[in-house]
Design a protein around this motif. Structure first.
Motif, PDB file in Angstrom:
ATOM      1  N   ILE A  19       0.820  -1.177  -0.046  1.00  0.00           N
ATOM      2  CA  ILE A  19       0.063  -0.021  -0.091  1.00  0.00           C
ATOM      3  C   ILE A  19       0.978   1.149  -0.017  1.00  0.00           C
ATOM      4  N   LYS A  20       0.955   1.993  -0.964  1.00  0.00           N
ATOM      5  CA  LYS A  20       1.754   3.041  -1.120  1.00  0.00           C
ATOM      6  C   LYS A  20       1.269   4.298  -0.282  1.00  0.00           C
ATOM      7  N   THR A  21       0.131   4.810  -0.557  1.00  0.00           N
ATOM      8  CA  THR A  21      -0.635   5.664   0.282  1.00  0.00           C
ATOM      9  C   THR A  21      -1.948   5.206   0.699  1.00  0.00           C
ATOM     10  N   ALA A  22      -2.557   5.665   1.847  1.00  0.00           N
ATOM     11  CA  ALA A  22      -3.795   5.242   2.575  1.00  0.00           C
ATOM     12  C   ALA A  22      -4.857   6.227   2.035  1.00  0.00           C
ATOM     13  N   GLY A  23      -4.512   7.454   1.320  1.00  0.00           N
ATOM     14  CA  GLY A  23      -5.403   8.269   0.894  1.00  0.00           C
ATOM     15  C   GLY A  23      -5.971   9.254   1.762  1.00  0.00           C
ATOM     16  N   ASN A  24      -6.570  10.094   1.214  1.00  0.00           N
ATOM     17  CA  ASN A  24      -7.507  11.215   2.174  1.00  0.00           C
ATOM     18  C   ASN A  24      -8.963  10.816   2.362  1.00  0.00           C
ATOM     19  N   THR A  25      -9.266  11.208   3.715  1.00  0.00           N
ATOM     20  CA  THR A  25     -10.726  10.773   4.537  1.00  0.00           C
ATOM     21  C   THR A  25     -11.521  11.753   3.828  1.00  0.00           C
ATOM     22  N   VAL A  26     -12.458  11.382   2.964  1.00  0.00           N
ATOM     23  CA  VAL A  26     -13.848  12.288   2.663  1.00  0.00           C
ATOM     24  C   VAL A  26     -15.329  11.926   3.358  1.00  0.00           C
ATOM     25  N   CYS A  27     -15.404  12.828   3.766  1.00  0.00           N
ATOM     26  CA  CYS A  27     -17.095  12.833   4.492  1.00  0.00           C
ATOM     27  C   CYS A  27     -18.170  13.424   3.687  1.00  0.00           C
ATOM     28  N   SER A  28     -19.475  12.857   3.714  1.00  0.00           N
ATOM     29  CA  SER A  28     -20.660  13.410   2.934  1.00  0.00           C
ATOM     30  C   SER A  28     -21.743  13.313   4.042  1.00  0.00           C
ATOM     31  N   PRO A  29     -22.602  14.132   3.999  1.00  0.00           N
ATOM     32  CA  PRO A  29     -23.857  13.986   4.982  1.00  0.00           C
ATOM     33  C   PRO A  29     -24.682  13.024   4.392  1.00  0.00           C
ATOM     34  N   CYS A  30     -25.304  12.189   5.309  1.00  0.00           N
ATOM     35  CA  CYS A  30     -26.121  11.227   4.755  1.00  0.00           C
ATOM     36  C   CYS A  30     -27.611  11.814   4.652  1.00  0.00           C
ATOM     37  N   THR A  31     -28.188  11.197   3.630  1.00  0.00           N
ATOM     38  CA  THR A  31     -29.525  11.944   3.020  1.00  0.00           C
ATOM     39  C   THR A  31     -30.516  11.697   3.794  1.00  0.00           C
ATOM     40  N   ASP A  32     -30.764  10.586   4.560  1.00  0.00           N
ATOM     41  CA  ASP A  32     -31.849  10.248   5.384  1.00  0.00           C
ATOM     42  C   ASP A  32     -31.792  10.537   6.723  1.00  0.00           C
ATOM     43  N   LYS A  33     -30.467  10.913   7.255  1.00  0.00           N
ATOM     44  CA  LYS A  33     -30.485  10.968   8.646  1.00  0.00           C
ATOM     45  C   LYS A  33     -29.583  12.304   8.885  1.00  0.00           C
ATOM     46  N   GLY A  78     -27.554  15.211  10.391  1.00  0.00           N
ATOM     47  CA  GLY A  78     -26.274  15.389  11.451  1.00  0.00           C
ATOM     48  C   GLY A  78     -25.240  14.082  11.577  1.00  0.00           C
ATOM     49  N   LEU A  79     -25.635  13.036  10.638  1.00  0.00           N
ATOM     50  CA  LEU A  79     -24.766  12.055  10.552  1.00  0.00           C
ATOM     51  C   LEU A  79     -23.897  12.100   9.149  1.00  0.00           C
ATOM     52  N   GLN A  80     -22.856  11.306   9.060  1.00  0.00           N
ATOM     53  CA  GLN A  80     -21.992  11.494   8.071  1.00  0.00           C
ATOM     54  C   GLN A  80     -21.434  10.092   7.551  1.00  0.00           C
ATOM     55  N   GLN A  81     -21.070   9.784   6.368  1.00  0.00           N
ATOM     56  CA  GLN A  81     -20.544   8.566   5.822  1.00  0.00           C
ATOM     57  C   GLN A  81     -19.057   9.224   5.410  1.00  0.00           C
ATOM     58  N   CYS A  82     -18.382   8.268   5.782  1.00  0.00           N
ATOM     59  CA  CYS A  82     -16.769   8.540   5.189  1.00  0.00           C
ATOM     60  C   CYS A  82     -16.387   7.378   4.471  1.00  0.00           C
ATOM     61  N   PHE A  83     -15.247   7.852   3.647  1.00  0.00           N
ATOM     62  CA  PHE A  83     -14.637   6.938   2.910  1.00  0.00           C
ATOM     63  C   PHE A  83     -13.095   7.272   2.695  1.00  0.00           C
ATOM     64  N   GLN A  84     -12.167   6.248   2.085  1.00  0.00           N
ATOM     65  CA  GLN A  84     -10.765   6.831   2.036  1.00  0.00           C
ATOM     66  C   GLN A  84     -10.826   7.059   0.347  1.00  0.00           C
TER      67      GLN A  84
END
Length: 118
Positions: A74-88, A90-96
């Motif tokens: 694994i060369k780089t683990a990437g950057n964390t990106v978050c986006s708000p959940c559409t149905d809830k 105040g909550l977020q979904q994050c991914f690399q």
């Protein structure tokens, strides 16, 4: 009797040629992990940045290349990106995002897979 056995063994080992080195084909990939379930932003970021999560998706990236491809590093683990959940609210979904990995595969014909070669 033991002298003959030992001398025969040493002779056989000295006459045997060196084993051929295995050759590999390498490929660098850049991909994104899938977002996890909706959670508070701090917990969602922590879950997406876990080494286990990055390792699991990195192996999957290489496996999608086809038969025989597996993870080398694994060369780089990437950057964390978050986006708000559409149905809830105040909550977020994050991914690399932009995880860079190196995949490898045994080069065909380098380890005697083809008859009559080598």
């Amino acid at each position: 009797m033991k002298k003959h056995f030992i001398s025969g063994l040493l002779l056989a080992l000295s006459l045997a040629g060196p084993a051929g080195a295995t050759e590999y084909i390498y490929r660098d990939l850049m991909a994104n992990t899938l977002p996890a379930h909706c959670d508070v932003e701090s917990k969602a970021k922590q879950a997406s940045e876990k080494p286990y999560t990055v390792d699991r998706f990195s192996k999957r990236f290489c496996q999608t290349q086809g038969y025989g491809w597996h993870l080398d590093e694994i060369k780089t683990a990437g950057n964390t990106v978050c986006s708000p959940c559409t149905d809830k609210s105040g909550l977020q979904q994050c991914f690399q995002e932009d995880v860079v990995v190196t995949c490898k595969r045994i080069k065909p014909g380098s380890v005697g897979m083809l008859p009559g070669k080598g």
